[in-house]
Design a protein around this motif. Structure first.
Motif, PDB file in Angstrom:
ATOM      1  N   LYS A  14       6.244   9.615  -0.266  1.00 35.96           N
ATOM      2  CA  LYS A  14       7.022   9.169   0.904  1.00 35.96           C
ATOM      3  C   LYS A  14       7.844   7.926   0.569  1.00 35.96           C
ATOM      4  O   LYS A  14       8.988   7.787   0.977  1.00 35.96           O
ATOM      5  CB  LYS A  14       6.034   8.893   2.030  1.00 35.96           C
ATOM      6  N   LEU A  16      -0.929   9.809   2.042  1.00 36.77           N
ATOM      7  CA  LEU A  16      -0.499  11.186   1.782  1.00 36.77           C
ATOM      8  C   LEU A  16       0.872  11.514   2.383  1.00 36.77           C
ATOM      9  O   LEU A  16       1.493  12.496   2.004  1.00 36.77           O
ATOM     10  CB  LEU A  16      -1.550  12.165   2.336  1.00 36.77           C
ATOM     11  N   PRO A  44       5.594  -0.045   2.980  1.00 29.86           N
ATOM     12  CA  PRO A  44       6.937   0.301   2.534  1.00 29.86           C
ATOM     13  C   PRO A  44       7.692   1.244   3.462  1.00 29.86           C
ATOM     14  O   PRO A  44       8.924   1.275   3.436  1.00 29.86           O
ATOM     15  CB  PRO A  44       6.714   0.950   1.169  1.00 29.86           C
ATOM     16  N   ASP A  45       6.968   2.002   4.311  1.00 30.16           N
ATOM     17  CA  ASP A  45       7.710   2.923   5.185  1.00 30.16           C
ATOM     18  C   ASP A  45       8.264   2.224   6.425  1.00 30.16           C
ATOM     19  O   ASP A  45       9.033   2.815   7.176  1.00 30.16           O
ATOM     20  CB  ASP A  45       6.890   4.162   5.555  1.00 30.16           C
ATOM     21  N   PRO A  97       0.846  -1.194   0.000  1.00 31.50           N
ATOM     22  CA  PRO A  97       0.000   0.000   0.000  1.00 31.50           C
ATOM     23  C   PRO A  97       0.883   1.245   0.000  1.00 31.50           C
ATOM     24  O   PRO A  97       1.696   1.437   0.911  1.00 31.50           O
ATOM     25  CB  PRO A  97      -0.787  -0.119   1.313  1.00 31.50           C
ATOM     26  N   ALA A  98       0.757   2.053  -1.031  1.00 31.47           N
ATOM     27  CA  ALA A  98       1.589   3.260  -1.139  1.00 31.47           C
ATOM     28  C   ALA A  98       0.740   4.428  -1.638  1.00 31.47           C
ATOM     29  O   ALA A  98       1.215   5.284  -2.374  1.00 31.47           O
ATOM     30  CB  ALA A  98       2.771   2.991  -2.072  1.00 31.47           C
ATOM     31  N   GLY A  99      -0.529   4.422  -1.249  1.00 28.25           N
ATOM     32  CA  GLY A  99      -1.436   5.461  -1.727  1.00 28.25           C
ATOM     33  C   GLY A  99      -1.678   6.568  -0.714  1.00 28.25           C
ATOM     34  O   GLY A  99      -2.456   7.486  -0.971  1.00 28.25           O
TER      35      GLY A  99
HETATM   36  P1  UTP Z   1       0.447   5.585   7.096  1.00 23.78           P
HETATM   37  O1  UTP Z   1      -0.613   6.138   7.941  1.00 23.78           O
HETATM   38  O2  UTP Z   1       1.778   5.307   7.681  1.00 23.78           O
HETATM   39  O3  UTP Z   1       0.725   6.501   5.824  1.00 23.78           O
HETATM   40  O4  UTP Z   1      -0.112   4.311   6.336  1.00 23.78           O
HETATM   41  P2  UTP Z   1       0.240   7.896   5.379  1.00 23.78           P
HETATM   42  O5  UTP Z   1      -1.201   8.105   5.659  1.00 23.78           O
HETATM   43  O6  UTP Z   1       0.712   8.036   3.969  1.00 23.78           O
HETATM   44  O7  UTP Z   1       1.205   8.796   6.254  1.00 23.78           O
HETATM   45  P3  UTP Z   1       0.985   9.948   7.331  1.00 23.78           P
HETATM   46  O8  UTP Z   1       0.493   9.258   8.569  1.00 23.78           O
HETATM   47  O9  UTP Z   1       0.009  10.917   6.731  1.00 23.78           O
HETATM   48  O10 UTP Z   1       2.352  10.524   7.476  1.00 23.78           O
HETATM   49  C1  UTP Z   1       0.651   3.121   6.157  1.00 23.78           C
HETATM   50  C2  UTP Z   1       0.795   2.756   4.703  1.00 23.78           C
HETATM   51  O11 UTP Z   1      -0.480   2.635   4.094  1.00 23.78           O
HETATM   52  C3  UTP Z   1      -0.535   3.377   2.909  1.00 23.78           C
HETATM   53  C4  UTP Z   1       0.521   4.472   3.054  1.00 23.78           C
HETATM   54  O12 UTP Z   1       0.980   4.883   1.776  1.00 23.78           O
HETATM   55  C5  UTP Z   1       1.571   3.786   3.896  1.00 23.78           C
HETATM   56  O13 UTP Z   1       2.499   3.095   3.092  1.00 23.78           O
HETATM   57  N1  UTP Z   1      -1.904   3.917   2.737  1.00 23.78           N
HETATM   58  C6  UTP Z   1      -2.507   4.580   3.757  1.00 23.78           C
HETATM   59  C7  UTP Z   1      -2.544   3.732   1.530  1.00 23.78           C
HETATM   60  O14 UTP Z   1      -2.009   3.110   0.592  1.00 23.78           O
HETATM   61  N2  UTP Z   1      -3.791   4.257   1.380  1.00 23.78           N
HETATM   62  C8  UTP Z   1      -4.430   4.911   2.360  1.00 23.78           C
HETATM   63  O15 UTP Z   1      -5.589   5.332   2.159  1.00 23.78           O
HETATM   64  C9  UTP Z   1      -3.770   5.086   3.591  1.00 23.78           C
END
Ligand code: UTP
Length: 291
Positions: free
Chosen positions: A28, A15, A132-133, A11-13
């Motif tokens: 990110k 913000l 991925p983070d 999941p990389a969608g």
């Molecule tokens: P995080 O909460 O760590 O990512 O979600 P985020 O929302 O991008 O970051 P912050 O909290 O605003 O800084 C964990 C993972 O889930 C993905 C994010 O890209 C991250 O890799 N994710 C999260 C999605 O793919 N879609 C979403 O709707 C939410």
């Protein structure tokens, strides 16, 4: 249902708001840890764990991830013309790392929703989820350790780490008890997303690696928005728990939250110290700082 875990969903969608302003334009997942985007560490871990097909959930402004894992004709041609063989190999090898498919999440509706976007590509087989983070330094790779537990026990497996104190409120937290036969395995009876410290059912925090059975997709489809107004993966797994076994697994290795500024700084220092080409020089540099 096959027991082999062949596919991994990334999941990389999201913000990436914790890393603003860097993530205003750059995803990110593309922030560099020493010299590689953080998502590449996860992809390499998946491949080293036996994964054959990677499914990246992307979103608006995330196109650089697709470019990164593709051929770069202009760059490669220039490196070839200049005789930079080693750099050419570095560039080309990224494009041949893995079979990668992309699914676009139209709106960041939460981690559970992002995983659900992979339903058609995963089909009726167990699969891994890698956030991925969360960069994990482990040998054998964290996901390999988890797949071994999945093959042995047959239920879904969630990677965990012990978090003492109020920091636990940032995680999904397991309820249950340690397995009598294996202290790394936690027999899960429930879970809560981001509980208040006083209400956390244990110190077992879920981190960014999962091995899940495909039943979770049908349950995620029925999951309503939970904590933070998002469709939470934890809520889907909680529903799964009513039907199937779910285990926590304290992996062997070290995890860095590279989606957080401080976590990224820690990872940068520790990964740099391990690099043979400049680790010694970097150690001397750090020692010379008057801290
Ligand atoms: P995080 O909460 O760590 O990512 O979600 P985020 O929302 O991008 O970051 P912050 O909290 O605003 O800084 C964990 C993972 O889930 C993905 C994010 O890209 C991250 O890799 N994710 C999260 C999605 O793919 N879609 C979403 O709707 C939410």
């Amino acid at each position: 249902m096959s027991k082999r875990v062949r596919k991994a969903v990334f999941p990389a969608g999201g913000l990436g708001t914790r890393f603003l302003p860097a993530t205003k334009v750059i995803p990110k997942e593309m922030l560099a840890l020493v010299d590689k985007p953080i998502i590449q560490y996860g992809v390499e871990e998946a491949i080293a764990s036996g994964i054959e097909h990677i499914i990246i959930i992307t979103g608006r402004g995330k196109g650089t991830m697709e470019d990164h894992f593709d051929n770069s004709f202009e760059l490669d041609a220039t490196l070839e013309r200049r005789g930079k063989k080693e750099l050419l190999e570095v560039s080309r090898s990224v494009a041949t790392l893995a079979r990668i498919s992309y699914v676009r999440q139209k709106e960041p509706l939460g981690l559970g929703h992002a995983v659900l976007c992979a339903k058609e590509l995963v089909g009726d087989e167990p699969f891994a989820v890698i956030l991925p983070d969360d960069v994990i330094d482990a040998d054998p790779p964290c996901l390999r350790q988890m797949i071994n537990v999945f093959c042995e026990r047959g239920g879904s497996v969630l990677a965990t780490q012990t978090v003492e104190g109020p920091g636990i409120s940032a995680y999904g937290v397991l309820a249950g008890s340690p397995d009598p036969g294996n202290p790394r395995i936690y027999n899960c009876t429930g879970m809560v997303e981001k509980p208040r410290f006083e209400e956390a059912p244990s110190t077992q925090a879920i981190i960014g690696r999962y091995v899940l059975t495909p039943r979770v997709f049908a349950l995620l489809e029925q999951t309503r928005p939970g904590a933070g107004g998002e469709i939470q993966l934890t809520d889907g797994i909680k529903a799964l728990l009513k039907e199937e076994k779910v285990y926590g697994y304290t992996f062997e290795g070290k995890r860095y939250d590279a989606g957080d500024k401080f976590g990224m700084l820690q990872a940068t220092v520790e990964f740099a110290l391990k690099r043979p080409e400049f680790g010694v020089r970097f150690r001397e540099y750090l020692k010379g700082l008057k801290l």
